[in-house]
Design a protein around this motif. Structure first.
Motif, PDB file in Angstrom:
ATOM      1  N   VAL A   1     -44.609 -16.004 -18.055  1.00 18.06           N
ATOM      2  CA  VAL A   1     -44.224 -16.725 -16.837  1.00 18.06           C
ATOM      3  C   VAL A   1     -42.719 -16.991 -16.905  1.00 18.06           C
ATOM      4  N   PHE A   2     -41.968 -16.483 -15.925  1.00 24.75           N
ATOM      5  CA  PHE A   2     -40.522 -16.662 -15.901  1.00 24.75           C
ATOM      6  C   PHE A   2     -40.147 -18.123 -15.656  1.00 24.75           C
ATOM      7  N   SER A   3     -39.062 -18.554 -16.300  1.00 22.26           N
ATOM      8  CA  SER A   3     -38.481 -19.862 -16.009  1.00 22.26           C
ATOM      9  C   SER A   3     -37.790 -19.811 -14.651  1.00 22.26           C
ATOM     10  N   PRO A   4     -37.546 -20.950 -14.027  1.00 23.64           N
ATOM     11  CA  PRO A   4     -36.911 -20.957 -12.698  1.00 23.64           C
ATOM     12  C   PRO A   4     -35.534 -20.304 -12.666  1.00 23.64           C
ATOM     13  N   ASP A   5     -34.794 -20.306 -13.785  1.00 28.47           N
ATOM     14  CA  ASP A   5     -33.483 -19.651 -13.805  1.00 28.47           C
ATOM     15  C   ASP A   5     -33.570 -18.201 -14.256  1.00 28.47           C
TER      16      ASP A   5
END
Length: 327
Positions: free
Chosen positions: A210-214
């Protein structure tokens, strides 16, 4: 002497503040979410992380909703859900498109049973939908792999999916810039460039990326037991951090990237939800106001600061023909 006591009182005040402030240093995540309550496996609700008053049912499905993904700061939401086909008495799992800015618009079944069992799906901020599938004894069905619905197809009556890669992938996610796809197989976690389809092998001991928001980090679970909730830096893949020894049913990032929020199983089909600070610290209970907890949840808005994916350094580029295939 008076000056001494004044300094003493000032020091005492600082000590008291030092004891009090850490308790408030970590503010729990806030904001609007779309969620599936444990008391309602077949529906989606809209509400607030810290306030139950505005919670309302927005979508009903006859069978179990399995996965959820939201187009941040825009209109669309997709749900992966089971569907019973009465003609030949079997279950399929499809991708449904919903318009969360107008819930009265009927949901659109994007996959229409053509891919038999969808395992996971994600929608990018640009509105592209990527999904993975699995086939069981259906010679007429498309191959197993990773597929894409470009955003232009979402408005079509019969959306057409593009075949990206033949691979036994399961979980999938978009980088915030919509140019990179993360996915997992039995061999670990990979990144795929959306345009060139070039693939990079990121880590072997991991799944459910799951990618981080940045876009600079990936949260994932380790396959090695005991399962750990971990974070990997994409700018420096050697920087690996384990933040909780848990095996959650579901997890995602808070919009500001300060927390990983996750769901644990509890007795009698209930769920408990936690937020663990990425910077370190014990997990905190959240979503306690919802009866029996929440199964799945995603924020509707991304953080206001710009997000961008970063190319991993020292990455291992894998030729697809050499990647191990699992039966």
């Amino acid at each position: 002497m008076k000056r001494f006591f004044n300094r003493f009182r000032l020091c005492l005040l600082y000590c008291c503040l030092a004891c009090i402030l850490p308790l408030a240093a970590h503010a729990k995540p806030t904001g609007e979410i779309i969620f599936s309550p444990s008391a309602d496996f077949f529906g989606l609700w809209s509400g607030n992380v810290q306030d139950r008053q505005d919670a309302r049912s927005v979508f009903r499905q006859k069978l179990l909703i399995i996965e959820l993904s939201i187009q941040k700061n825009d209109s669309y939401l997709i749900a992966v859900a089971e569907r019973f086909v009465e003609d030949d008495l079997h279950l399929v799992i499809d991708v449904y498109l919903l318009n969360r800015k107008n819930w009265l618009i009927k949901e659109k079944n994007l996959t229409r049973g053509l891919f038999h069992e969808v395992l996971d799906a994600a929608i990018s901020e640009k509105g592209d939908v990527v999904f993975t599938n699995r086939i069981f004894n259906r010679p007429w069905a498309p191959a197993r792999g990773i597929y894409l619905f470009p955003n232009r197809e979402l408005r079509q009556k019969d959306p057409q999916a593009e075949f990206l890669k033949a691979v036994e992938a399961h979980h999938v996610d978009w980088a915030p810039n919509g140019n990179v796809i993360a996915f997992d197989t039995a061999d670990g976690i990979f990144l795929m460039d959306r345009l060139t389809l070039k693939i990079s092998h990121i880590i072997k001991d991991g799944y459910r990326p799951v990618f981080s928001p940045d876009g600079k980090k990936l949260a994932f679970l380790t396959r090695t037991k005991p399962t750990r909730l971990s974070i990997l830096s994409l700018t420096n893949p050697q920087n690996l951090k384990h933040i909780a020894d848990v095996s959650p049913l579901y997890f995602t990032w808070s919009p500001d990237g300060r927390y990983i929020v996750y769901t644990l199983a509890a007795p009698n089909l209930t769920r408990k939800n936690y937020a663990v600070p990425v910077a370190g610290g014990p997990p905190e209970r959240i979503l306690e106001m919802y009866d029996r907890g929440v199964r799945l949840f995603e924020w509707t808005h991304a953080a206001k600061s710009g997000a961008h994916a970063v190319e991993p350094t020292n990455k291992l580029t894998t030729l697809w023909g050499k990647l191990k295939r699992q039966n």
